[in-house]
Design a protein around this motif. Structure first.
Motif, PDB file in Angstrom:
ATOM      1  N   PRO A  63       0.707  -1.152   0.077  1.00 53.22           N
ATOM      2  CA  PRO A  63      -0.181   0.023   0.172  1.00 53.22           C
ATOM      3  C   PRO A  63       1.057   0.926  -0.032  1.00 53.22           C
ATOM      4  CG  PRO A  63       0.407  -1.098   2.212  1.00 53.22           C
ATOM      5  CD  PRO A  63       0.815  -2.113   1.280  1.00 53.22           C
ATOM      6  N   SER A  64       0.289   2.373  -0.850  1.00 49.76           N
ATOM      7  CA  SER A  64       1.169   3.332  -0.943  1.00 49.76           C
ATOM      8  C   SER A  64       0.962   4.138   0.761  1.00 49.76           C
ATOM      9  CB  SER A  64       0.398   3.979  -1.365  1.00 49.76           C
ATOM     10  OG  SER A  64      -0.992   4.758  -1.367  1.00 49.76           O
ATOM     11  N   PHE A  65       1.444   5.401   0.608  1.00 52.64           N
ATOM     12  CA  PHE A  65       1.739   5.922   2.360  1.00 52.64           C
ATOM     13  C   PHE A  65      -0.252   6.523   2.181  1.00 52.64           C
ATOM     14  CE2 PHE A  65       1.341  10.137   4.576  1.00 52.64           C
ATOM     15  CZ  PHE A  65       2.199   9.905   5.578  1.00 52.64           C
ATOM     16  N   ALA A  66      -0.324   7.032   1.215  1.00 52.14           N
ATOM     17  CA  ALA A  66      -1.985   7.932   0.722  1.00 52.14           C
ATOM     18  C   ALA A  66      -3.270   6.646   1.602  1.00 52.14           C
ATOM     19  CB  ALA A  66      -2.284   8.128   0.006  1.00 52.14           C
ATOM     20  N   GLU A  67      -2.634   5.299   1.153  1.00 58.37           N
ATOM     21  CA  GLU A  67      -3.630   3.929   1.465  1.00 58.37           C
ATOM     22  C   GLU A  67      -3.218   3.839   2.796  1.00 58.37           C
ATOM     23  OE1 GLU A  67      -3.745   1.765  -2.219  1.00 58.37           O
ATOM     24  OE2 GLU A  67      -2.465   1.560  -0.943  1.00 58.37           O
ATOM     25  N   THR A  68      -2.261   3.657   3.291  1.00 57.48           N
ATOM     26  CA  THR A  68      -1.518   3.898   4.638  1.00 57.48           C
ATOM     27  C   THR A  68      -2.351   5.020   5.589  1.00 57.48           C
ATOM     28  OG1 THR A  68      -0.500   2.703   4.171  1.00 57.48           O
ATOM     29  CG2 THR A  68       0.135   2.977   6.571  1.00 57.48           C
ATOM     30  N   LEU A  69      -2.777   6.072   5.615  1.00 60.80           N
ATOM     31  CA  LEU A  69      -2.645   6.652   6.295  1.00 60.80           C
ATOM     32  C   LEU A  69      -4.328   7.213   6.451  1.00 60.80           C
ATOM     33  CD1 LEU A  69      -2.429  10.217   8.435  1.00 60.80           C
ATOM     34  CD2 LEU A  69      -3.267  10.671   5.621  1.00 60.80           C
ATOM     35  N   ARG A  70      -4.860   6.363   5.475  1.00 57.00           N
ATOM     36  CA  ARG A  70      -6.599   6.178   5.688  1.00 57.00           C
ATOM     37  C   ARG A  70      -6.638   5.005   6.097  1.00 57.00           C
ATOM     38  NH1 ARG A  70      -7.422   6.486   0.637  1.00 57.00           N
ATOM     39  NH2 ARG A  70      -7.152   4.963  -0.005  1.00 57.00           N
ATOM     40  N   LEU A  71      -5.845   3.592   6.199  1.00 53.66           N
ATOM     41  CA  LEU A  71      -6.497   2.912   6.680  1.00 53.66           C
ATOM     42  C   LEU A  71      -6.368   3.220   8.299  1.00 53.66           C
ATOM     43  CD1 LEU A  71      -4.905  -0.156   4.076  1.00 53.66           C
ATOM     44  CD2 LEU A  71      -7.226   0.592   4.681  1.00 53.66           C
ATOM     45  N   ARG A  72      -4.811   3.607   8.783  1.00 51.46           N
ATOM     46  CA  ARG A  72      -5.314   4.045   9.659  1.00 51.46           C
ATOM     47  C   ARG A  72      -5.787   5.337  10.539  1.00 51.46           C
ATOM     48  NH1 ARG A  72      -1.422  -0.139  12.313  1.00 51.46           N
ATOM     49  NH2 ARG A  72       0.032  -0.910  10.935  1.00 51.46           N
ATOM     50  N   ARG A  73      -6.072   5.735   9.906  1.00 53.52           N
ATOM     51  CA  ARG A  73      -6.757   6.837  10.914  1.00 53.52           C
ATOM     52  C   ARG A  73      -8.376   5.755  10.676  1.00 53.52           C
ATOM     53  NH1 ARG A  73     -11.632   9.798   8.591  1.00 53.52           N
ATOM     54  NH2 ARG A  73     -10.743   9.101   5.976  1.00 53.52           N
ATOM     55  N   ARG A  74      -9.162   5.830  10.254  1.00 54.48           N
ATOM     56  CA  ARG A  74     -10.269   4.953   9.978  1.00 54.48           C
ATOM     57  C   ARG A  74     -10.063   3.746  11.399  1.00 54.48           C
ATOM     58  NH1 ARG A  74     -11.532   3.385   4.088  1.00 54.48           N
ATOM     59  NH2 ARG A  74     -12.667   5.778   3.370  1.00 54.48           N
ATOM     60  N   ALA A  75      -8.391   2.843  11.566  1.00 53.59           N
ATOM     61  CA  ALA A  75      -8.866   1.389  12.798  1.00 53.59           C
ATOM     62  C   ALA A  75      -8.612   2.837  13.511  1.00 53.59           C
ATOM     63  CB  ALA A  75      -7.582   1.100  12.463  1.00 53.59           C
ATOM     64  N   ALA A  76      -8.010   3.946  13.808  1.00 53.62           N
ATOM     65  CA  ALA A  76      -8.352   4.277  15.214  1.00 53.62           C
ATOM     66  C   ALA A  76      -9.092   5.368  15.686  1.00 53.62           C
ATOM     67  CB  ALA A  76      -7.136   5.458  15.316  1.00 53.62           C
ATOM     68  N   LEU A 120     -10.491   7.587  13.737  1.00 49.41           N
ATOM     69  CA  LEU A 120     -10.820   9.834  13.864  1.00 49.41           C
ATOM     70  C   LEU A 120     -11.274   9.822  12.376  1.00 49.41           C
ATOM     71  CD1 LEU A 120      -7.052   9.141  15.013  1.00 49.41           C
ATOM     72  CD2 LEU A 120      -9.924  10.336  16.866  1.00 49.41           C
ATOM     73  N   THR A 121     -11.709  10.984  12.639  1.00 53.37           N
ATOM     74  CA  THR A 121     -12.376  11.840  11.465  1.00 53.37           C
ATOM     75  C   THR A 121     -11.581  12.131  10.518  1.00 53.37           C
ATOM     76  OG1 THR A 121     -13.234  13.920  12.923  1.00 53.37           O
ATOM     77  CG2 THR A 121     -14.109  12.080  12.440  1.00 53.37           C
ATOM     78  N   LEU A 122     -11.056  13.430   9.771  1.00 53.64           N
ATOM     79  CA  LEU A 122     -10.063  14.106   9.207  1.00 53.64           C
ATOM     80  C   LEU A 122      -9.833  15.062  10.896  1.00 53.64           C
ATOM     81  CD1 LEU A 122     -10.369  14.431   5.372  1.00 53.64           C
ATOM     82  CD2 LEU A 122      -9.193  13.554   7.152  1.00 53.64           C
ATOM     83  N   GLU A 123     -11.412  16.354  11.212  1.00 49.89           N
ATOM     84  CA  GLU A 123     -11.106  16.752  11.820  1.00 49.89           C
ATOM     85  C   GLU A 123     -10.377  16.514  13.238  1.00 49.89           C
ATOM     86  OE1 GLU A 123     -13.381  16.198  10.139  1.00 49.89           O
ATOM     87  OE2 GLU A 123     -13.557  17.422   8.635  1.00 49.89           O
ATOM     88  N   GLN A 124     -10.284  15.103  13.682  1.00 49.69           N
ATOM     89  CA  GLN A 124     -10.045  14.687  14.842  1.00 49.69           C
ATOM     90  C   GLN A 124      -8.843  14.627  14.928  1.00 49.69           C
ATOM     91  OE1 GLN A 124     -13.133  11.738  15.434  1.00 49.69           O
ATOM     92  NE2 GLN A 124     -13.523  12.543  17.120  1.00 49.69           N
ATOM     93  N   LEU A 125      -8.554  13.486  13.643  1.00 54.74           N
ATOM     94  CA  LEU A 125      -6.243  14.029  13.495  1.00 54.74           C
ATOM     95  C   LEU A 125      -6.381  15.127  13.010  1.00 54.74           C
ATOM     96  CD1 LEU A 125      -4.137  11.478  13.206  1.00 54.74           C
ATOM     97  CD2 LEU A 125      -5.180  11.878  10.810  1.00 54.74           C
ATOM     98  N   ALA A 126      -6.519  16.027  12.848  1.00 51.68           N
ATOM     99  CA  ALA A 126      -6.597  17.044  13.258  1.00 51.68           C
ATOM    100  C   ALA A 126      -5.556  17.916  13.364  1.00 51.68           C
ATOM    101  CB  ALA A 126      -6.847  18.152  11.415  1.00 51.68           C
ATOM    102  N   ALA A 127      -6.447  17.856  14.679  1.00 50.01           N
ATOM    103  CA  ALA A 127      -6.809  18.152  15.897  1.00 50.01           C
ATOM    104  C   ALA A 127      -5.471  17.682  17.057  1.00 50.01           C
ATOM    105  CB  ALA A 127      -7.812  18.606  16.610  1.00 50.01           C
ATOM    106  N   ALA A 128      -5.555  16.097  16.751  1.00 49.70           N
ATOM    107  CA  ALA A 128      -4.581  15.548  17.636  1.00 49.70           C
ATOM    108  C   ALA A 128      -2.898  16.365  16.623  1.00 49.70           C
ATOM    109  CB  ALA A 128      -5.103  14.146  17.449  1.00 49.70           C
ATOM    110  N   SER A 129      -3.019  16.183  16.034  1.00 49.89           N
ATOM    111  CA  SER A 129      -1.456  15.866  15.044  1.00 49.89           C
ATOM    112  C   SER A 129      -1.229  16.951  14.888  1.00 49.89           C
ATOM    113  CB  SER A 129      -1.426  15.245  13.766  1.00 49.89           C
ATOM    114  OG  SER A 129      -2.283  16.349  12.866  1.00 49.89           O
ATOM    115  N   GLY A 130      -2.068  18.374  14.795  1.00 50.96           N
ATOM    116  CA  GLY A 130      -1.570  19.656  14.832  1.00 50.96           C
ATOM    117  C   GLY A 130      -1.282  19.948  12.955  1.00 50.96           C
ATOM    118  N   VAL A 131      -1.993  18.764  12.236  1.00 51.16           N
ATOM    119  CA  VAL A 131      -1.453  18.998  11.040  1.00 51.16           C
ATOM    120  C   VAL A 131      -3.074  19.620  10.389  1.00 51.16           C
ATOM    121  CG1 VAL A 131      -1.317  17.923   8.848  1.00 51.16           C
ATOM    122  CG2 VAL A 131       0.593  17.199  10.554  1.00 51.16           C
TER     123      VAL A 131
END
Length: 752
Positions: free
Chosen positions: A5-18, A20-31
């Motif tokens: 899997p590419s980095f994009a696919e891995t990020l999406r899979l890891r976010r969903r496994a956790a 987390l929504t995009l907004e929640q991950l953004a808040a937790a990471s500062g990105v």
């Protein structure tokens, strides 16, 4: 196996496994959420390291997953850089007037098609001397092959001939930057850089041109694996490189050299004229750099013409000075190679310019350099490795003409006049001692034992002596001339005298007239009429045996022999004088006088016990009788010759006896044919031809074949006759008698 899997696919899979929504991950990471969205959609394939570590922390990844996540981002960054043109390591401009090298360009096409499925990059190594056009050729080949490498073509000058070749670390750094790697991402150590370089090229079709390599150690870390191709150019042979496909560039053939010069001159070539351009190309020795310099000089000076420049280049003392145009200078190209040599190899290189012939061996190189044979071998290997010498399978070496001039210039600059004179005299002495020792191997066993020089290289057999004399003839003859010019009459006479029996084996195609002429002059200078008569005897024999035979010239030399011999009172030489007078008279058709002279000579030779010479007189007597139509009496003389030569107790020298046997049989065959005994003649000729085959080709062998062909034709054996005529034509051609060769070829179809 599915693709990773590419980095994009891995990020999406890891976010969903956790969960987390995009907004929640953004808040937790500062990105920012937008940046995260671009990452998941693959718009940002390789985010910066600090961004990735912040995401890994927010996703609470364990250590293995964290490392994999960071590595995927790093690979994405590298791939992203790969697609960005850097402008580094670009191919140099290819010249518009590139000419020739068709076979070599075919080699590059074959190189392109080599199977690389084993995961090992295919490497082509192009070697050649300074000025042979390696870089120009490699650039032209790379330009031609560019469409086959969609992932890029890269060029890197390794500065192999400079005092400071490009360091491996620096070379890898330049290549990595050209591949799009940012400075901060380039590892600091060689191993890390090489590993990253190989990983980037593993699955990509690229061509890397590594120009002007210094050594195997410099090249090895720059060779990738995978589907890539690498072209390396070097003046050195780089013999330690494993599994490479090699191409050696030599000088251009004269037609291609002339074509290149014509292309450089463009519109003005016609005005200069083809003959002048061909002469210039020849004076440049086919070296592309020299041709480029000459062409540029003419183009930049419209008032010059090719014929005038050719006249300047014809002067060897100024040729290298003329071969420069702006910052291009042929001597500088050679000088870069010369500077790479250790001091002993430099000394041997420049002193080899003193060799008079076109080639030489390690023994002579050792004499010139004052080195052992082993050290001479090492120096010659180094010179070949740098393209300053050419070698051959026969362990002999030679200069390119322009390199020889460079070596001569270095000799003038770096060795004093006293040193040059001493080396010249050492070379002269050694070569003449070798030649004299080799020549004496063909004398009687007693003569060899008394006079052989045991301090020299092993010339203990006739085969060894013959080979040495043949391959070194230009060298020992050159120093024989030098010794004669310096008034060294004793050594000149000694060497010429030693050749008397060897000359009988190789009468055709050798400069015996000059050798024995120098010997006669030396004897005269020494006031020695006995030896002068002997040398004139050998000279008369040459004129007798070498076509075209001029009986008037023969008579003049025979008279000189007789006069010198009579003045010296040398009985044997008086006999030889009568012998050659007889042979000249025979050629002039004065048979009675010839028979009288040869009879006189035979009596003297028999009285002094010289059976070799007596046997030759029998042959001349037989010719007189045959010319007078007395065939049966002539046959008796030839058979007596044959019996003497075949009798081990006759006192004949074995080598002379061996030469006499086929000649006696050939003459006997002629008489048998003239007597109408054709069947016996065919058997006799056939036996003679069999004996001739153990010696070098000669006029006697050719004439025997021709006589056999005629008798076979008379017997109605047309096929055998044609074959004999063809063989005779081949032998005549080999000894340089073109007229006789053509005559035999014309006679062959007529045989019936």
């Amino acid at each position: 196996m599915s693709a990773q899997p590419s980095f994009a696919e891995t990020l999406r899979l890891r976010r969903r496994a956790a969960s987390l929504t995009l907004e929640q991950l953004a808040a937790a990471s500062g990105v920012s959420a937008r940046t995260l969205s671009d990452m998941e959609r693959g718009r940002s394939k390789g985010p910066q390291h600090r961004t990735v570590t912040a995401l890994a922390d927010a996703l609470a990844l364990d250590e293995p997953a964290r490392r994999r996540f960071i590595d995927l981002a790093r690979e994405g960054r590298l791939r992203d850089h790969w697609t960005r043109p850097t402008g580094l390591c670009q191919l140099p401009r290819s010249v518009d007037d590139f000419t020739g090298r068709a076979a070599e360009l075919n080699w590059t096409s074959d190189f392109l098609n080599v199977d690389s499925s084993a995961g090992v990059a295919v490497v082509g190594l192009i070697t050649g001397a300074a000025g042979s056009g390696k870089t120009t050729f490699a650039v032209r080949a790379a330009q031609t092959l560019r469409p086959n490498f969609p992932d890029g073509v890269f060029f890197l000058d390794l500065y192999g001939m400079s005092q400071h070749p490009l360091a491996v670390d620096d070379a890898l750094g330049l290549l990595l930057r050209a591949l799009g790697v940012a400075d901060e991402q380039i590892p600091g150590d060689t191993t890390g850089r090489a590993s990253l370089y190989r990983s980037l090229l593993r699955d990509r079709r690229v061509l890397v041109v590594l120009d002007n390599a210094a050594s195997e150690e410099q090249v090895r870390p720059l060779l990738p694996g995978g589907a890539g191709r690498v072209v390396v150019t070097s003046r050195r042979l780089l013999a330690g490189l494993e599994g490479v496909r090699r191409l050696s560039l030599g000088p251009l053939p004269l037609p291609e050299a002339t074509e290149l010069l014509t292309g450089i001159l463009s519109d003005r070539a016609a005005a200069d004229g083809a003959p002048a351009l061909s002469q210039l190309a020849q004076l440049c020795g086919g070296l592309p750099l020299a041709l480029r310099i000459v062409g540029n000089r003419l183009v930049s000076r419209p008032g010059w013409n090719a014929a005038d420049l050719a006249a300047r280049l014809a002067n060897e003392d100024r040729r290298l000075d003329q071969l420069r145009a702006g910052d291009l200078k042929i001597a500088s190209a050679f000088g870069m190679s010369y500077e790479q040599l250790p001091a002993p190899a430099r000394r041997i290189f420049r002193r080899l310019a003193l060799v008079p012939g076109r080639d030489f061996d390690a023994a002579l190189a050792g004499v010139l350099g004052g080195a052992s044979i082993e050290d001479a071998w090492d120096a010659l290997d180094e010179l070949v490795d740098l393209g300053l010498l050419e070698d051959s399978t026969s362990s002999r070496y030679r200069f390119h003409d322009l390199v020889r001039l460079f070596a001569r210039d270095r000799l003038q600059e770096e060795d004093t006049g006293t040193e040059r004179d001493a080396v010249t005299e050492r070379m002269t002495s050694w070569l003449l001692r070798m030649a004299t020792t080799a020549g004496r191997r063909f004398e009687s066993a007693v003569g060899r034992a008394d006079r052989a020089d045991e301090d020299l290289a092993d010339l203990s057999s006739e085969d060894e002596a013959e080979r040495w004399l043949r391959v070194n003839v230009d060298n020992w003859l050159g120093v024989l001339r030098h010794a004669a010019s310096r008034g060294q009459h004793d050594v000149v006479l000694d060497c010429a005298t030693s050749m008397r029996w060897f000359s009988a084996r190789w009468m055709h195609g050798w400069p015996w007239q000059e050798i024995f002429g120098l010997g006669a002059d030396a004897a005269a200078a020494l006031g020695d009429p006995t030896h002068q008569a002997a040398q004139l005897t050998y000279l008369a024999r040459v004129f007798h045996a070498t076509p075209p035979v001029d009986p008037d010239v023969m008579m003049r030399y025979a008279a000189q022999v007789l006069d010198a011999a009579t003045r010296s009172g040398a009985t044997a030489q008086i006999a030889w004088g009568h012998t050659y007078v007889a042979r000249a008279l025979l050629r002039l058709g004065r048979l009675g006088e010839a028979a009288e002279s040869v009879s006189r000579a035979a009596q003297i030779f028999k009285a002094i016990g010289d059976i070799d010479a007596y046997c030759q007189c029998l042959g001349t007597a037989g010719e007189c009788l045959r010319g007078d139509g007395r065939y049966a009496e002539a046959l008796e003389r030839y058979l007596e010759m044959f019996d003497l030569a075949g009798d081990e107790g006759s006192g004949m020298t074995p080598t002379i006896a061996a030469l006499t046997l086929p000649n006696a049989l050939a003459a006997a065959g002629l008489c048998l044919g003239l007597l109408g005994r054709r069947a016996e003649a065919i058997v006799t000729f056939t036996e003679a031809i069999s004996l001739f085959e153990q010696f070098p080709r000669s006029g006697s062998q050719a004439r025997c074949l021709q006589a056999l062909a005629a008798v076979l034709a008379d017997e109605g054996r047309a096929g055998e006759s044609r074959e004999a005529y063809a063989r005779a034509a081949d032998v005549f051609e080999a000894i340089g008698d073109a007229e006789a060769s053509v005559r035999c070829r014309d006679l062959a179809p007529a045989a019936h």
